[in-house]
Design an enzyme around this catalytic site. Structure first.
Site, PDB file in Angstrom:
ATOM      1  N   GLY A 130       2.753  -0.992   4.322  1.00 21.37           N
ATOM      2  CA  GLY A 130       2.887   0.426   3.980  1.00 21.37           C
ATOM      3  C   GLY A 130       4.334   0.784   3.748  1.00 21.37           C
ATOM      4  O   GLY A 130       4.913   0.521   2.687  1.00 21.37           O
ATOM      5  N   GLY A 131       4.977   1.369   4.765  1.00 21.28           N
ATOM      6  CA  GLY A 131       6.332   1.903   4.657  1.00 21.28           C
ATOM      7  C   GLY A 131       7.331   0.986   3.961  1.00 21.28           C
ATOM      8  O   GLY A 131       8.049   1.416   3.047  1.00 21.28           O
ATOM      9  N   GLU A 150      -5.585  -4.771  10.371  1.00 21.55           N
ATOM     10  CA  GLU A 150      -4.529  -3.789  10.620  1.00 21.55           C
ATOM     11  C   GLU A 150      -4.811  -3.039  11.918  1.00 21.55           C
ATOM     12  O   GLU A 150      -5.621  -2.101  11.934  1.00 21.55           O
ATOM     13  CB  GLU A 150      -4.478  -2.770   9.469  1.00 21.55           C
ATOM     14  CG  GLU A 150      -4.198  -3.384   8.117  1.00 21.55           C
ATOM     15  CD  GLU A 150      -3.570  -2.358   7.170  1.00 21.55           C
ATOM     16  OE1 GLU A 150      -2.477  -2.641   6.675  1.00 21.55           O
ATOM     17  OE2 GLU A 150      -4.162  -1.286   6.954  1.00 21.55           O
ATOM     18  N   SER A 172       3.321  -2.177  10.344  1.00 21.21           N
ATOM     19  CA  SER A 172       4.774  -2.297  10.547  1.00 21.21           C
ATOM     20  C   SER A 172       5.333  -3.661  10.154  1.00 21.21           C
ATOM     21  O   SER A 172       6.239  -4.172  10.812  1.00 21.21           O
ATOM     22  CB  SER A 172       5.153  -1.924  11.988  1.00 21.21           C
ATOM     23  OG  SER A 172       4.800  -0.574  12.249  1.00 21.21           O
ATOM     24  N   GLU A 210      -7.072   4.791   7.711  1.00 18.22           N
ATOM     25  CA  GLU A 210      -6.858   6.213   7.393  1.00 18.22           C
ATOM     26  C   GLU A 210      -8.087   6.796   6.694  1.00 18.22           C
ATOM     27  O   GLU A 210      -8.445   7.954   6.902  1.00 18.22           O
ATOM     28  CB  GLU A 210      -5.591   6.354   6.526  1.00 18.22           C
ATOM     29  CG  GLU A 210      -4.341   6.095   7.368  1.00 18.22           C
ATOM     30  CD  GLU A 210      -3.174   5.471   6.624  1.00 18.22           C
ATOM     31  OE1 GLU A 210      -3.143   5.512   5.379  1.00 18.22           O
ATOM     32  OE2 GLU A 210      -2.273   4.922   7.302  1.00 18.22           O
ATOM     33  N   LYS A 268       0.056   4.208  -0.269  1.00 22.37           N
ATOM     34  CA  LYS A 268      -0.636   5.379   0.307  1.00 22.37           C
ATOM     35  C   LYS A 268      -0.375   6.597  -0.580  1.00 22.37           C
ATOM     36  O   LYS A 268      -0.281   6.450  -1.801  1.00 22.37           O
ATOM     37  CB  LYS A 268      -0.185   5.595   1.763  1.00 22.37           C
ATOM     38  CG  LYS A 268      -0.330   4.318   2.593  1.00 22.37           C
ATOM     39  CD  LYS A 268      -0.173   4.528   4.068  1.00 22.37           C
ATOM     40  CE  LYS A 268      -0.335   3.181   4.779  1.00 22.37           C
ATOM     41  NZ  LYS A 268      -0.303   3.299   6.229  1.00 22.37           N
ATOM     42  N   ASN A 308       0.870  -1.177   0.000  1.00 21.06           N
ATOM     43  CA  ASN A 308       0.000   0.000   0.000  1.00 21.06           C
ATOM     44  C   ASN A 308       0.907   1.227   0.000  1.00 21.06           C
ATOM     45  O   ASN A 308       1.485   1.568   1.036  1.00 21.06           O
ATOM     46  CB  ASN A 308      -0.909  -0.020   1.238  1.00 21.06           C
ATOM     47  CG  ASN A 308      -1.795   1.217   1.308  1.00 21.06           C
ATOM     48  OD1 ASN A 308      -1.829   2.022   0.375  1.00 21.06           O
ATOM     49  ND2 ASN A 308      -2.517   1.365   2.411  1.00 21.06           N
ATOM     50  N   HIS A 311      -9.576   1.247   4.709  1.00 18.93           N
ATOM     51  CA  HIS A 311      -8.328   1.451   5.451  1.00 18.93           C
ATOM     52  C   HIS A 311      -8.608   2.382   6.625  1.00 18.93           C
ATOM     53  O   HIS A 311      -9.425   3.310   6.511  1.00 18.93           O
ATOM     54  CB  HIS A 311      -7.259   2.040   4.531  1.00 18.93           C
ATOM     55  CG  HIS A 311      -5.900   1.981   5.142  1.00 18.93           C
ATOM     56  ND1 HIS A 311      -5.499   2.877   6.096  1.00 18.93           N
ATOM     57  CD2 HIS A 311      -4.880   1.107   4.977  1.00 18.93           C
ATOM     58  CE1 HIS A 311      -4.267   2.556   6.481  1.00 18.93           C
ATOM     59  NE2 HIS A 311      -3.868   1.492   5.814  1.00 18.93           N
ATOM     60  N   GLY A 322       2.471   2.324  10.858  1.00 25.63           N
ATOM     61  CA  GLY A 322       3.443   3.406  10.741  1.00 25.63           C
ATOM     62  C   GLY A 322       4.146   3.747  12.051  1.00 25.63           C
ATOM     63  O   GLY A 322       4.830   4.750  12.146  1.00 25.63           O
TER      64      GLY A 322
HETATM   65  P1  13P Z   1       2.953   0.408   7.741  1.00 27.56           P
HETATM   66  O1  13P Z   1       3.424  -0.891   7.123  1.00 27.56           O
HETATM   67  O2  13P Z   1       3.701   1.598   7.270  1.00 27.56           O
HETATM   68  O3  13P Z   1       2.820   0.296   9.216  1.00 27.56           O
HETATM   69  O4  13P Z   1       1.448   0.620   7.175  1.00 27.56           O
HETATM   70  C1  13P Z   1       0.545  -0.412   7.270  1.00 27.56           C
HETATM   71  C2  13P Z   1      -0.644  -0.056   6.464  1.00 27.56           C
HETATM   72  O5  13P Z   1      -1.391   0.819   6.830  1.00 27.56           O
HETATM   73  C3  13P Z   1      -0.862  -0.782   5.204  1.00 27.56           C
HETATM   74  O6  13P Z   1      -2.116  -0.515   4.692  1.00 27.56           O
END
Ligand code: 13P
Length: 253
Positions: A236-237, A169, A215, A99, A11, A9, A97, A175
């Site tokens: 994500g990251g 999640e 993470s 967010e 983002k 992802n 998600h 994050g």
């Molecule tokens: P991180 O892997 O950066 O923690 O993000 C997870 C996420 O929100 C994937 O959708």
């Protein structure tokens, strides 16, 4: 047998040029994805066509949108329909998600409508659920997640539910660098699967892929994915770095 999935992802990150290079760097490596393994890249809307071209001909690799609208078409300035995604060959959408739930007020009800429009059009929703830190601290995560599933997914038929991918999640792990332990992930994934088993029966529950997100990194993916009910990750990251994400793909069961 259910699929094991490494989903990126991105983002709201990367320029087009950075995104192209990242995909080139990841796709160039030989991944021995078997028929039960998939890599999915959820990229920003302006990059969907580019990404779709890049993965053309790659087996078990897919591109996903990070959202879609709950209406077929019409005067909804700024929104993107499922029909538009299909017209560029995109068959996966990340929905719900945390967010989007938090910053864009997406409710369980709205997400039920988005799930419906995806399934009506043969698009796979990657449905996100998961609790905030305060909920976890009150040990109420099971009830919280069960409600998200009930209100957004449990109206679906047995046939439809098997087309949905779940991503658990926990918001406190997104994050933050604070990953759920593999035992914590297994515990709630097993609970989530039991909810599907109660509603649809054990055989169907067994066919649903449940990804862990929060993470996930190259150095913890293997341990997390080795858990019985963890069928890969939504990342994500670490998905913004080719080497990291390649290791994560190669950590799939
Ligand atoms: P991180 O892997 O950066 O923690 O993000 C997870 C996420 O929100 C994937 O959708």
């Amino acid at each position: 047998m259910r699929k094991q999935i490494a989903a990126a992802n991105w983002k709201m990150n990367l320029t087009l040029q950075q995104g192209e290079k990242l995909l080139d760097d990841i796709i160039v490596l030989p991944h021995q994805l078997n028929e039960y393994q998939q890599a999915i890249f959820a990229v920003p809307f302006p990059y969907l066509i580019m990404a779709q071209h890049k993965i053309e001909g790659k087996k078990n690799v897919f591109i996903a949108a990070q959202n879609c609208y709950n209406k077929k078409s019409g005067a909804y300035t700024g929104e993107t329909s499922v029909e538009m995604l299909l017209s560029i060959g995109v068959h996966h959408v990340v929905l719900g998600h945390s967010e989007r739930r938090e910053y864009f007020n997406e409710s369980n009800q709205l997400l039920a409508e988005k799930v419906n429009i995806c399934l009506e059009n043969n698009v796979t929703p990657i449905f996100c659920c998961g609790e905030a830190l305060s909920v976890r601290e009150a040990n109420a995560q099971n009830e919280f997640v069960a409600k998200q599933l009930q209100e957004s997914l449990f109206h679906l038929s047995a046939e439809q539910i098997q087309k949905v991918v779940i991503a658990y999640e926990p918001i406190w792990a997104i994050g933050t660098g604070k990953t759920a332990t593999s035992a914590q992930a297994q515990e709630i994934h097993q609970f989530i699967r039991s909810q599907f088993a109660n509603k649809y029966g054990a055989t169907i529950a067994d066919n649903i892929s449940i990804l862990y997100g929060g993470s996930v990194k190259a150095n913890n993916a293997k341990e997390l994915f080795s858990q019985t009910d963890v069928d890969g990750g939504l990342v994500g990251g670490a998905s913004l770095n080719a080497e990291e994400f390649n290791t994560i793909i190669n950590s799939l069961k």
